[in-house]
Design an enzyme around this catalytic site. Structure first.
Site, PDB file in Angstrom:
ATOM      1  N   ASN A  61       7.004  -2.484   2.894  1.00  0.00           N
ATOM      2  CA  ASN A  61       7.131  -1.544   1.770  1.00  0.00           C
ATOM      3  C   ASN A  61       8.563  -1.615   1.253  1.00  0.00           C
ATOM      4  O   ASN A  61       9.406  -0.782   1.582  1.00  0.00           O
ATOM      5  CB  ASN A  61       6.774  -0.135   2.241  1.00  0.00           C
ATOM      6  CG  ASN A  61       5.329  -0.052   2.710  1.00  0.00           C
ATOM      7  OD1 ASN A  61       4.401  -0.086   1.909  1.00  0.00           O
ATOM      8  ND2 ASN A  61       5.141   0.035   4.018  1.00  0.00           N
ATOM      9  N   ASN A  74      -0.649   6.698  -2.189  1.00  0.00           N
ATOM     10  CA  ASN A  74      -0.710   5.589  -1.236  1.00  0.00           C
ATOM     11  C   ASN A  74      -2.063   4.916  -1.428  1.00  0.00           C
ATOM     12  O   ASN A  74      -3.105   5.523  -1.144  1.00  0.00           O
ATOM     13  CB  ASN A  74      -0.562   6.111   0.197  1.00  0.00           C
ATOM     14  CG  ASN A  74      -0.827   5.034   1.230  1.00  0.00           C
ATOM     15  OD1 ASN A  74      -0.614   3.848   0.978  1.00  0.00           O
ATOM     16  ND2 ASN A  74      -1.285   5.438   2.398  1.00  0.00           N
ATOM     17  N   MET A 106       0.805  -1.213   0.000  1.00  0.00           N
ATOM     18  CA  MET A 106       0.000   0.000   0.000  1.00  0.00           C
ATOM     19  C   MET A 106       0.840   1.265   0.000  1.00  0.00           C
ATOM     20  O   MET A 106       0.337   2.335  -0.259  1.00  0.00           O
ATOM     21  CB  MET A 106      -0.934   0.028   1.223  1.00  0.00           C
ATOM     22  CG  MET A 106      -2.139  -0.888   1.104  1.00  0.00           C
ATOM     23  SD  MET A 106      -3.339  -0.352  -0.122  1.00  0.00           S
ATOM     24  CE  MET A 106      -3.003  -1.503  -1.436  1.00  0.00           C
ATOM     25  N   CYS A 107       2.117   1.163   0.345  1.00  0.00           N
ATOM     26  CA  CYS A 107       3.018   2.313   0.388  1.00  0.00           C
ATOM     27  C   CYS A 107       2.817   3.139   1.661  1.00  0.00           C
ATOM     28  O   CYS A 107       1.787   3.032   2.333  1.00  0.00           O
ATOM     29  CB  CYS A 107       2.873   3.222  -0.827  1.00  0.00           C
ATOM     30  SG  CYS A 107       2.951   2.366  -2.417  1.00  0.00           S
ATOM     31  N   ARG A 108       3.802   3.959   1.973  1.00  0.00           N
ATOM     32  CA  ARG A 108       3.755   4.944   3.052  1.00  0.00           C
ATOM     33  C   ARG A 108       4.381   6.208   2.498  1.00  0.00           C
ATOM     34  O   ARG A 108       5.380   6.143   1.777  1.00  0.00           O
ATOM     35  CB  ARG A 108       4.554   4.498   4.282  1.00  0.00           C
ATOM     36  CG  ARG A 108       4.249   3.103   4.836  1.00  0.00           C
ATOM     37  CD  ARG A 108       3.035   3.093   5.739  1.00  0.00           C
ATOM     38  NE  ARG A 108       1.820   3.087   4.946  1.00  0.00           N
ATOM     39  CZ  ARG A 108       0.598   3.222   5.461  1.00  0.00           C
ATOM     40  NH1 ARG A 108       0.429   3.429   6.742  1.00  0.00           N
ATOM     41  NH2 ARG A 108      -0.461   3.176   4.685  1.00  0.00           N
TER      42      ARG A 108
END
Length: 268
Positions: A42, A120, A1-3
């Site tokens: 991530n 995101n 999902m990313c940050r």
């Protein structure tokens, strides 16, 4: 999902933003606290963009450093971050959606002119669901996407609106609205800055803001236990400067899923 995160304020080192906090972006790359929608770490690339001090000869355009590897494995960035100071930055660590490439050009931030951009989340039904929104883009933009990914297309959609004269908040809001209508259930937390303001959408994932002392920090997850952090409600748009943070509801189709209605506006 990313940050991801964005900072505006008095000059600080990149190390103070990326490495030093107890729950820094570095730590979020391997021990995130909130990965709703899938994923555990991530590790599919990272990037950081920052604005050099104009007084030191900076042009106003950001500098960008990206890699396709996990941020914890990069031996150059810690030394670079320790000696680089900036009053505005955007950084991200990536968890690639299954089927999307792991390559440097797919890592945020994306950039053109004064802009830095990050996403995101994930577009549901990619790529078929995006045929409609993508049809609004010039063919050249489609042929020159940074990468065959949902984030790169979202950037192209935002950028197209900016080029057409839309203000940053409108460019982000209209993009999120269009994509959400075409691909319901998508997670569309977008982050856009020109080094003077940050615009962020909160649609399907988390975002927190900490402001004070002439600085503002927006992050997918709070980077420390400071009580000054405030979670932004889902279905909202944030416009932040060093002078204040404004929050307003996104259109009803997005805000209603978060239990909000109307076009409320306020400050954090």
């Amino acid at each position: 999902m990313c940050r991801h995160l964005a900072y505006l304020g008095p000059p600080v080192t990149l190390r103070a933003l990326l490495y030093d906090p107890p729950h820094s972006l570095l730590r979020q790359s391997w021990a995130p606290r909130d990965m709703r929608g899938g994923g555990t770490i991530n590790a599919d690339g990272f990037g950081v963009g920052w604005y050099p001090d104009p007084a030191a000869g900076g042009s106003g355009a950001p500098v960008r450093y990206r890699r396709a590897q996990p941020v914890w494995s990069d031996a150059t960035l810690p030394d670079l971050a320790a000696v680089t100071s900036t009053g505005a930055a955007l950084a991200a660590v990536r968890s690639a959606t299954v089927g999307m490439p792991v390559q440097e050009s797919a890592a945020a931030p994306f950039t053109e002119g004064p802009w830095l951009f990050s996403h995101n989340g994930a577009v549901r039904g990619w790529p078929d669901s995006m045929v409609g929104p993508a049809a609004d883009l010039p063919v050249r933009d489609l042929l020159t996407l940074d990468a065959p990914s949902d984030a790169a297309l979202l950037w192209a959609l935002v950028r197209h609106r900016l080029r057409g004269g839309a203000d940053p908040a409108r460019a982000v809001s209209d993009t999120v609205t269009s994509v959400a209508a075409a691909a319901p259930g998508s997670r569309l937390n977008l982050l856009l800055t020109d080094g003077r303001q940050v615009v962020a959408s909160v649609a399907g994932h988390a975002l927190s803001v900490r402001a004070g002392g002439g600085a503002v920090l927006l992050a997918s997850e709070p980077t420390d236990d400071d009580p000054g952090w405030h979670a932004v409600p889902d279905g909202h748009l944030v416009v932040a400067t060093t002078g204040g943070v404004r929050v307003r509801a996104l259109p009803a189709a997005l805000s209603s899923r978060a239990g909000t209605t109307g076009t409320t506006e306020g400050e954090l």
